[in-house]
Design an enzyme around this catalytic site. Structure first.
Site, PDB file in Angstrom:
ATOM      1  N   HIS A  22     -17.434  -0.686 -21.843  1.00  0.00           N
ATOM      2  CA  HIS A  22     -17.639  -0.003 -20.567  1.00  0.00           C
ATOM      3  C   HIS A  22     -16.429  -0.189 -19.655  1.00  0.00           C
ATOM      4  O   HIS A  22     -16.499   0.086 -18.462  1.00  0.00           O
ATOM      5  CB  HIS A  22     -18.912  -0.535 -19.891  1.00  0.00           C
ATOM      6  CG  HIS A  22     -20.162  -0.107 -20.591  1.00  0.00           C
ATOM      7  ND1 HIS A  22     -20.596  -0.699 -21.750  1.00  0.00           N
ATOM      8  CD2 HIS A  22     -21.054   0.881 -20.310  1.00  0.00           C
ATOM      9  CE1 HIS A  22     -21.713  -0.097 -22.149  1.00  0.00           C
ATOM     10  NE2 HIS A  22     -22.009   0.858 -21.291  1.00  0.00           N
ATOM     11  N   GLY A  25     -10.142   0.765 -18.763  1.00  0.00           N
ATOM     12  CA  GLY A  25      -8.792   0.374 -19.177  1.00  0.00           C
ATOM     13  C   GLY A  25      -8.724   0.145 -20.673  1.00  0.00           C
ATOM     14  O   GLY A  25      -7.768   0.570 -21.348  1.00  0.00           O
ATOM     15  N   ASP A  82     -13.622  -7.825 -27.245  1.00  0.00           N
ATOM     16  CA  ASP A  82     -13.849  -8.891 -26.275  1.00  0.00           C
ATOM     17  C   ASP A  82     -12.519  -9.599 -26.088  1.00  0.00           C
ATOM     18  O   ASP A  82     -11.876  -9.996 -27.062  1.00  0.00           O
ATOM     19  CB  ASP A  82     -14.932  -9.867 -26.726  1.00  0.00           C
ATOM     20  CG  ASP A  82     -15.466 -10.624 -25.509  1.00  0.00           C
ATOM     21  OD1 ASP A  82     -16.086  -9.986 -24.639  1.00  0.00           O
ATOM     22  OD2 ASP A  82     -15.239 -11.852 -25.398  1.00  0.00           O
TER      23      ASP A  82
HETATM   24  P1  ITT Z   1     -16.687  -4.579 -22.039  1.00  0.00           P
HETATM   25  O1  ITT Z   1     -17.407  -5.892 -22.255  1.00  0.00           O
HETATM   26  O2  ITT Z   1     -17.593  -3.437 -21.705  1.00  0.00           O
HETATM   27  O3  ITT Z   1     -15.752  -4.251 -23.158  1.00  0.00           O
HETATM   28  P2  ITT Z   1     -15.351  -6.098 -19.954  1.00  0.00           P
HETATM   29  O4  ITT Z   1     -14.270  -5.759 -18.965  1.00  0.00           O
HETATM   30  O5  ITT Z   1     -16.575  -6.785 -19.425  1.00  0.00           O
HETATM   31  O6  ITT Z   1     -15.740  -4.748 -20.726  1.00  0.00           O
HETATM   32  P3  ITT Z   1     -14.628  -8.461 -21.458  1.00  0.00           P
HETATM   33  O7  ITT Z   1     -15.915  -9.151 -21.255  1.00  0.00           O
HETATM   34  O8  ITT Z   1     -13.983  -8.520 -22.815  1.00  0.00           O
HETATM   35  O9  ITT Z   1     -14.701  -6.920 -21.115  1.00  0.00           O
HETATM   36  O10 ITT Z   1     -13.611  -8.996 -20.370  1.00  0.00           O
HETATM   37  C1  ITT Z   1     -12.246  -8.964 -20.622  1.00  0.00           C
HETATM   38  C2  ITT Z   1     -11.478  -9.095 -19.322  1.00  0.00           C
HETATM   39  O11 ITT Z   1     -10.231  -9.720 -19.632  1.00  0.00           O
HETATM   40  C3  ITT Z   1     -11.145  -7.734 -18.773  1.00  0.00           C
HETATM   41  O12 ITT Z   1     -12.104  -7.302 -17.825  1.00  0.00           O
HETATM   42  C4  ITT Z   1      -9.779  -7.978 -18.150  1.00  0.00           C
HETATM   43  O13 ITT Z   1      -9.903  -8.477 -16.873  1.00  0.00           O
HETATM   44  C5  ITT Z   1      -9.179  -9.070 -19.006  1.00  0.00           C
HETATM   45  N1  ITT Z   1      -8.297  -8.428 -19.988  1.00  0.00           N
HETATM   46  C6  ITT Z   1      -8.545  -8.149 -21.302  1.00  0.00           C
HETATM   47  N2  ITT Z   1      -7.533  -7.472 -21.846  1.00  0.00           N
HETATM   48  C7  ITT Z   1      -6.625  -7.294 -20.867  1.00  0.00           C
HETATM   49  C8  ITT Z   1      -5.386  -6.643 -20.811  1.00  0.00           C
HETATM   50  O14 ITT Z   1      -4.873  -6.004 -21.841  1.00  0.00           O
HETATM   51  N3  ITT Z   1      -4.729  -6.677 -19.660  1.00  0.00           N
HETATM   52  C9  ITT Z   1      -5.233  -7.291 -18.577  1.00  0.00           C
HETATM   53  N4  ITT Z   1      -6.408  -7.906 -18.528  1.00  0.00           N
HETATM   54  C10 ITT Z   1      -7.106  -7.906 -19.678  1.00  0.00           C
END
Ligand code: ITT
Length: 207
Positions: A22, A25, A82
């Site tokens: 969801h 990005g 994740d």
């Molecule tokens: P979904 O679970 O729906 O996939 P989410 O944003 O809640 O979305 P996560 O629990 O995996 O996903 O949280 C990962 C967080 O880590 C994400 O919200 C970003 O803040 C950070 N993150 C992950 N990849 C990143 C990237 O490439 N660049 C910057 N921040 C990143």
């Protein structure tokens, strides 16, 4: 090393692929990484799927949980992500809690500021950190696979740049001078934790 939870997971055949996320990005980045290989990426946002609660203690565990839930809800092979930022001087925090550090509604300036304040309170001069990404695939026949990627770097303050998402404006990958927030997105896609995981997935699952 990829960790495969099936003896031999099926191939991922180019076609419709559900991005079980969801996070807009991540959807943008997964499209950029998979569409050149012939995939038509549709997201959990497009299909209006519910967001499962992330109850596991590891990136891989939460990735599998999200892929499984989306596959069951849609009947499509589902790819989840994740990911998060692990800061060395903070013992790996925020790690799997990276999204949750942004509060509700999500505010990543606040999350980046919280990391900076925690670093200053730690008294450590070590500003090294890594992004970690676990990509999981769940197929309708019950097969599952998960692959982990990383990119190592340094944290800067204040945030710089408006590209990308999340913690990108404070992260400089080793050997680079621009933050992921300042860097051309194609360049980030060539070196990121997500690209590293996608390369492992492609080697194992793509025809
Ligand atoms: P979904 O679970 O729906 O996939 P989410 O944003 O809640 O979305 P996560 O629990 O995996 O996903 O949280 C990962 C967080 O880590 C994400 O919200 C970003 O803040 C950070 N993150 C992950 N990849 C990143 C990237 O490439 N660049 C910057 N921040 C990143």
């Amino acid at each position: 090393m990829p960790v495969n939870f099936a003896e031999s997971p099926p191939r991922l055949v180019p076609g419709r692929l559900l991005a079980a996320t969801h996070n807009a990005g991540k959807v943008t980045e997964l499209k950029a990484l998979f569409e050149p290989h012939g995939f038509d990426v549709v997201s959990a946002i497009d299909l209006g799927l519910d967001e499962p609660e992330e109850t596991e203690a590891t990136f891989a565990g939460n990735a599998l949980l999200k892929a499984r839930a989306a596959m069951q809800a849609s009947g499509l092979p589902a790819l989840s992500d994740d990911s998060g930022l692990a800061v060395t001087a903070l013992g790996g925090e925020p790690g799997i809690y990276s999204a949750r550090w942004a509060g509700e509604p999500r505010d990543f300036y606040r999350a980046m500021e919280r990391v900076e304040q925690a670093l200053q309170a730690s008294g450590s001069a070590d500003r090294s950190a890594k992004f970690v990404c676990a990509l999981a695939v769940a197929w309708p026949d019950g097969s599952e696979a998960v692959f982990e990627g990383e990119v190592h770097g340094t944290l800067v303050w204040p945030p710089r740049g408006t590209f990308g998402f999340g913690y990108d404006p404070v992260f400089i990958a080793n050997g680079e001078t621009l933050t992921f927030g300042e860097m051309d997105p194609d360049r980030k896609h060539a070196m990121s934790h997500r690209a590293d995981a996608v390369n492992k997935l492609r080697a194992a699952l793509l025809p």
